[in-house]
Every structure is written in C-alpha cells, then in structure tokens.
Design a protein around this motif. Sequence first.
Motif, PDB file in Angstrom:
ATOM      1  N   ARG A 136      63.922  44.124 -18.278  1.00  0.00           N
ATOM      2  CA  ARG A 136      63.781  44.226 -19.730  1.00  0.00           C
ATOM      3  C   ARG A 136      63.891  42.852 -20.389  1.00  0.00           C
ATOM      4  NH1 ARG A 136      67.294  48.912 -22.346  1.00  0.00           N
ATOM      5  NH2 ARG A 136      66.006  48.201 -24.089  1.00  0.00           N
ATOM      6  N   VAL A 137      64.790  42.016 -19.878  1.00  0.00           N
ATOM      7  CA  VAL A 137      64.923  40.661 -20.420  1.00  0.00           C
ATOM      8  C   VAL A 137      63.644  39.865 -20.164  1.00  0.00           C
ATOM      9  CG1 VAL A 137      66.180  38.485 -20.195  1.00  0.00           C
ATOM     10  CG2 VAL A 137      67.433  40.652 -20.226  1.00  0.00           C
ATOM     11  N   ASN A 139      60.633  41.003 -19.796  1.00  0.00           N
ATOM     12  CA  ASN A 139      59.560  41.507 -20.650  1.00  0.00           C
ATOM     13  C   ASN A 139      59.652  40.913 -22.058  1.00  0.00           C
ATOM     14  OD1 ASN A 139      58.548  43.067 -18.578  1.00  0.00           O
ATOM     15  ND2 ASN A 139      59.609  44.933 -19.228  1.00  0.00           N
ATOM     16  N   GLN A 140      60.860  40.770 -22.566  1.00  0.00           N
ATOM     17  CA  GLN A 140      61.019  40.176 -23.893  1.00  0.00           C
ATOM     18  C   GLN A 140      60.598  38.710 -23.900  1.00  0.00           C
ATOM     19  OE1 GLN A 140      64.662  41.324 -26.146  1.00  0.00           O
ATOM     20  NE2 GLN A 140      65.218  42.458 -24.296  1.00  0.00           N
ATOM     21  N   HIS A 143      56.873  38.495 -23.999  1.00  0.00           N
ATOM     22  CA  HIS A 143      56.337  38.738 -25.345  1.00  0.00           C
ATOM     23  C   HIS A 143      56.483  37.489 -26.221  1.00  0.00           C
ATOM     24  CE1 HIS A 143      55.172  42.896 -25.038  1.00  0.00           C
ATOM     25  NE2 HIS A 143      56.343  43.228 -24.532  1.00  0.00           N
ATOM     26  N   ILE A 144      57.569  36.772 -26.082  1.00  0.00           N
ATOM     27  CA  ILE A 144      57.733  35.538 -26.853  1.00  0.00           C
ATOM     28  C   ILE A 144      56.632  34.547 -26.503  1.00  0.00           C
ATOM     29  CG2 ILE A 144      59.213  33.526 -27.164  1.00  0.00           C
ATOM     30  CD1 ILE A 144      61.623  35.355 -26.909  1.00  0.00           C
ATOM     31  N   THR A 174      63.537  32.991 -33.558  1.00  0.00           N
ATOM     32  CA  THR A 174      62.812  33.184 -32.293  1.00  0.00           C
ATOM     33  C   THR A 174      63.367  32.254 -31.224  1.00  0.00           C
ATOM     34  OG1 THR A 174      60.819  33.721 -33.572  1.00  0.00           O
ATOM     35  CG2 THR A 174      60.536  33.235 -31.232  1.00  0.00           C
ATOM     36  N   ARG A 177      66.605  33.712 -30.068  1.00  0.00           N
ATOM     37  CA  ARG A 177      66.354  34.838 -29.168  1.00  0.00           C
ATOM     38  C   ARG A 177      65.966  34.351 -27.781  1.00  0.00           C
ATOM     39  NH1 ARG A 177      61.262  39.002 -29.494  1.00  0.00           N
ATOM     40  NH2 ARG A 177      62.007  40.527 -27.941  1.00  0.00           N
ATOM     41  N   ARG A 178      65.076  33.356 -27.710  1.00  0.00           N
ATOM     42  CA  ARG A 178      64.662  32.811 -26.415  1.00  0.00           C
ATOM     43  C   ARG A 178      65.836  32.209 -25.661  1.00  0.00           C
ATOM     44  NH1 ARG A 178      61.857  27.219 -26.655  1.00  0.00           N
ATOM     45  NH2 ARG A 178      64.024  26.862 -27.319  1.00  0.00           N
ATOM     46  N   LEU A 181      68.187  34.940 -24.364  1.00  0.00           N
ATOM     47  CA  LEU A 181      67.583  35.688 -23.254  1.00  0.00           C
ATOM     48  C   LEU A 181      67.569  34.858 -21.973  1.00  0.00           C
ATOM     49  CD1 LEU A 181      64.593  37.443 -25.051  1.00  0.00           C
ATOM     50  CD2 LEU A 181      66.677  38.520 -24.194  1.00  0.00           C
TER      51      LEU A 181
END
Length: 362
Positions: A136-137, A139-140, A143-144, A174, A177-178, A181
């Motif tokens: 899941r990490v 995949n995020q 997307h970034i 953003t 978030r990156r 993650l």
Amino acid sequence: MKIIGCDFHPSCQQIAMVDTETGEVTERRLSHADGEAKRFYESLTGPVLVGVESSGNMRWFQRLLARLGHELRIGDATAIRASNPRKQKTDKRDAQHILQLLLEKRFPSIWIPSMGELDLRQLLKHRHTLVQMRTRVKNQLQHIAMNEGFQKKRKLWTKEGMEFLQSLNLDVWTKRRRDDLLKILEEFNGHIQQLSQAAEQEAEKWPLVRLLMTHPGVGPILALATVLTLGDIQRFERGKKVASYVGLIPSEDSSGTRRRMGAISKQGNSFMRFLLVQAGMAAARKDAELGRFYKRLAHKKHHGVAKVAVARKLLVRLYWMLRTNMPYPEVVVRMRGSSSHPVAQKAKAEPLSGHPASRNQK
C-alpha cells in the motif's frame, strides 16, 4: 470422567458438564475477564474432556487446558450446526448440543496444530501482513510519481528510481507525504527482512520443509506454510482432498441431470492460496511441464484461471512429495487408478525456456 460441552465467546463461555461417574449435570456461564473460567478449570480433578466449536481468539484457552492436562477437542462449526436442526438457538442449547455429540461419540473433531506450530504460523502471518502494508505504501509513492508525469513501474524501486523520487520538486504537503512514506517504506523493508531471515532459519530445522524447497519456485515461506497448514499428511487420501482443504476446487451446484461448476470454493486458508499462486508462476518459469500447462490453459481461458490451475497442480505436487518423501525432480506428478490402489508415475523435470505466455501472447 467429566465431559464438558463449551459454547465459547471472547468474553465468556457457557458450559454443560456431566460427570460420568455420578451422573451429575452442571450448567454454568463463566466469565473470562475476572478469571472465573480459569479458576473453574483449575478446580476440576480427574480426566476431563472439553469440546468446543472452532473459533478465533481462544489461544489462551488452549494453553490453559494443555497446562492442566485436560483433553480439548475442537469441532467443525459448520458440521455441529448442521447436526442441530432446531430453530431455537441459545448459548445453553449450543453447549448442551456439543455435550450430547461428545456423549454419543458423534463430535466432528478437526485436526489441531501444536502450540509451537500455532506460534510459528504467527511468524508467517505477521510477515505477510507487513508485506501487504508495504504494498500500500509503494502504491501511494507510485501515484505521487505519476502525478508528476513519471511512470517508472518496477524501476521506481531500484537505487536510481529511489534517488529520482527523492529529487522530485514537490509542493509542501506532497513533499511531506513523500518523505513520510519513504521513511515508512524503509522501516517495513527492515522488519520484513528480519522476518524473512527468521523464516529461513526455521525452515532449515524442518526436514520436510527442506524437501519441499527442492521444487523450483518453492521458497522457505511457502514450504514452511505448507507443512504447518497440512500437518499430518496421512490425513489426506489423495491430492483432490488437499486441494479441497485449501479451497482450490470448483464450487458446484448440481441437481438431477444438470451439473453446474463455478469458481473455486475458497473454503480454506486464503494465505496458502495466495502463496501458491505466487509460487506457481515462479515454478512455471522453471519447470517445463508446469510451463506448458500454463501456456495451454492461458491460450484457451483467462490467464487468472490458468494461474489458479497451476497453483492447484503445484499444491498436489507438494502433497505427493510429502506423501512419498521424494525430492524434486523425483516427485510423483500424476496418479492413475484408485486412491486405494494408486499407480504412480515419475517424471523427470526439464528446464523451461522463456517465460510463460499471457493470454494476449500468441
């Protein structure tokens, strides 16, 4: 001897007990939080037999009875319910029904792993859960990158891809978030690596696990999970029984002259099915027979159906490796005749050139 029918719940349990020597019948509701259930079982003397439906969150109860020397039988919940057609369902009735099945020797007992094996399963499940969270990490992070106009797919996880991801010029949140993650991904990688090493060390301790690892595409995770899930291999008469146990046989709704087959039943261990599908594709790339089987089926049906079929064939192979104690490539790959008079044929494996074809490849 004391025989107890137990309707188990996470917070309490309803019991119906009979003393076969005196004929005395006892019905009680025992609480778990205040230790009432623990004190009750500690007070029992002589041989004690406890029957309970299969359910979760009862590991402490199993340890308690094992420490006290009481015999525990866990029954198939579906079979127990099917044997009681009454519409009235209460905890008292359920406990009385379990007691009646024990007294009449009709209790549908199931195989129970040892406490050590149950604890070792936690290693594999914990690793699998962390792998899912890591996915899941990832995949995020993908997307970034795609929102910035870059689609690198698997190359994003190489050293160059990670450096590229860190060098992206992003907006404030953003970027936050990156960065978060990436830190989480690094932590997950460390934990998963430690658990993988622990699984490999445990696999070396089991001769049967090392036997299964001789098959191409079968690593310590699948081999260890197979041994821990199947247990005593003599419980299964043939490969079809094993496939049914894992949930890799088709569901069926037939009546009269009509026969209707559906998708796989999935009535089994979902973790095992996941591992078998993953390992099945790796095995198909290295084993000629499995590779040809996948190509032929993927050409006629959806590639997902072909993957599941390969997983079932791999499971049957592993079953016969355990049953015959034969390593790869001396594995028994097919059976002819009946289950009581099998005629086994050995096949020498050959390496497969190229990758298994997908449905769209000609």
